[in-house]
Design a protein around this motif. Structure first.
Motif, PDB file in Angstrom:
ATOM      1  N   PHE A 106       0.811  -1.210   0.000  1.00 11.52           N
ATOM      2  CA  PHE A 106       0.000   0.000   0.000  1.00 11.52           C
ATOM      3  C   PHE A 106       0.849   1.267   0.000  1.00 11.52           C
ATOM      4  N   TYR A 124      -1.255   4.042  -1.223  1.00 13.64           N
ATOM      5  CA  TYR A 124      -2.642   3.932  -0.785  1.00 13.64           C
ATOM      6  C   TYR A 124      -2.911   4.940   0.320  1.00 13.64           C
ATOM      7  N   ASP A 125      -3.971   5.698   0.166  1.00 11.83           N
ATOM      8  CA  ASP A 125      -4.380   6.659   1.183  1.00 11.83           C
ATOM      9  C   ASP A 125      -5.496   6.012   2.001  1.00 11.83           C
ATOM     10  N   TRP A 126      -5.182   5.636   3.224  1.00 11.60           N
ATOM     11  CA  TRP A 126      -6.132   4.928   4.079  1.00 11.60           C
ATOM     12  C   TRP A 126      -7.338   5.797   4.407  1.00 11.60           C
ATOM     13  N   SER A 144      -9.416   5.894   1.166  1.00 13.41           N
ATOM     14  CA  SER A 144      -9.629   4.563   0.573  1.00 13.41           C
ATOM     15  C   SER A 144      -9.391   4.592  -0.931  1.00 13.41           C
ATOM     16  N   MET A 149      -6.098   4.918  -4.161  1.00 13.22           N
ATOM     17  CA  MET A 149      -4.699   4.922  -4.566  1.00 13.22           C
ATOM     18  C   MET A 149      -4.302   6.352  -4.925  1.00 13.22           C
ATOM     19  N   HIS A 162      -5.621  11.465  -6.126  1.00 13.12           N
ATOM     20  CA  HIS A 162      -6.206  10.151  -5.862  1.00 13.12           C
ATOM     21  C   HIS A 162      -6.784   9.636  -7.175  1.00 13.12           C
ATOM     22  N   THR A 207      -7.412   2.920  -8.426  1.00  8.29           N
ATOM     23  CA  THR A 207      -8.110   2.409  -7.243  1.00  8.29           C
ATOM     24  C   THR A 207      -9.020   1.244  -7.596  1.00  8.29           C
ATOM     25  N   PHE A 259      -6.918  -1.785  -8.523  1.00 10.70           N
ATOM     26  CA  PHE A 259      -6.302  -2.414  -7.359  1.00 10.70           C
ATOM     27  C   PHE A 259      -7.344  -3.218  -6.575  1.00 10.70           C
ATOM     28  N   TYR A 272      -7.110  -8.263   2.698  1.00 12.68           N
ATOM     29  CA  TYR A 272      -7.378  -6.914   2.194  1.00 12.68           C
ATOM     30  C   TYR A 272      -8.792  -6.767   1.635  1.00 12.68           C
ATOM     31  N   ASP A 310     -10.749  -3.744   2.747  1.00 17.09           N
ATOM     32  CA  ASP A 310     -10.191  -2.535   2.134  1.00 17.09           C
ATOM     33  C   ASP A 310     -10.666  -2.400   0.690  1.00 17.09           C
ATOM     34  N   MET A 354     -12.733   0.643  -1.046  1.00 16.71           N
ATOM     35  CA  MET A 354     -12.309   1.296  -2.293  1.00 16.71           C
ATOM     36  C   MET A 354     -13.455   1.314  -3.301  1.00 16.71           C
TER      37      MET A 354
END
Length: 189
Positions: A3, A6-8, A11, A13, A33, A38, A41, A53, A56, A60
């Motif tokens: 990640f 990846y911006d948590w 949510s 990329m 972003h 995203t 992924f 994942y 997650d 996304m």
């Protein structure tokens, strides 16, 4: 480092666009972003069955679906912008291919992962794919559009068509005979 981009919080990329390199859809620079990265992924995570994942990936997908223009009266209905930071109305020219690119991934998820999706998310993805289809139909691409021309041309004129015609008519003299339909089918490459 799965990640690393990846911006948590969002949510999504991320990518860094250093400079505006021209193009006709976006002028966005800096940290952005990326919508397509995203969804690709998330699709990869689900299709490769990376269960750790999975949640997650669901986040996304929920984010991506929420970014689609869902206003049926809008000129950009069914589309996404390239980046979270860029509103569709700010794009120089909305990219109608983008709906196809994103819709392809969402369709694949529905096809391969449908039973494992949370019900609410599955319904949202189905609606997004339906919006993509409506967008594609509304688009009404003419024959002078490059992709359409190449598909149509190669469908009508396959490789070897002209040499085959010349051989059958000039050298084998099969024109105006029943053999023009029979012999070429008997001899294949």
């Amino acid at each position: 480092m799965m990640f690393q981009t990846y911006d948590w919080k969002e949510s999504m990329m991320t990518e860094y666009r250093a400079t505006y390199a021209g193009g006709y859809h976006t002028q966005k620079t800096g940290l952005v972003h990326n919508v397509r990265d995203t969804v690709e992924f998330a699709t990869s995570v689900l299709l490769l069955e990376k269960d750790i994942y999975r949640e997650d990936a669901f986040l996304m997908l929920d984010k991506i679906v929420s970014l689609q223009d869902q206003d049926t009266n809008s000129k950009t209905f069914g589309l996404w912008s390239y980046y979270l930071e860029e509103d569709l109305s700010c794009m120089e020219s909305p990219d109608y291919n983008w709906a196809d690119f994103i819709g392809k991934n969402l369709s694949m998820i529905l096809l391969k992962y449908n039973n494992k999706l949370p019900n609410v998310l599955r319904i949202k993805i189905e609606q997004a794919v339906s919006n993509v289809a409506a967008c594609s139909i509304k688009r009404n691409v003419s024959l002078d559009y490059t992709n359409t021309f190449f598909v149509l041309f190669t469908m009508l004129f396959s490789g070897g068509m002209v040499p085959t015609y010349l051989m059958n008519v000039r050298y084998l003299h099969l024109d105006n005979t029943i053999w023009i339909y029979i012999l070429p089918g008997l001899v294949s490459a």
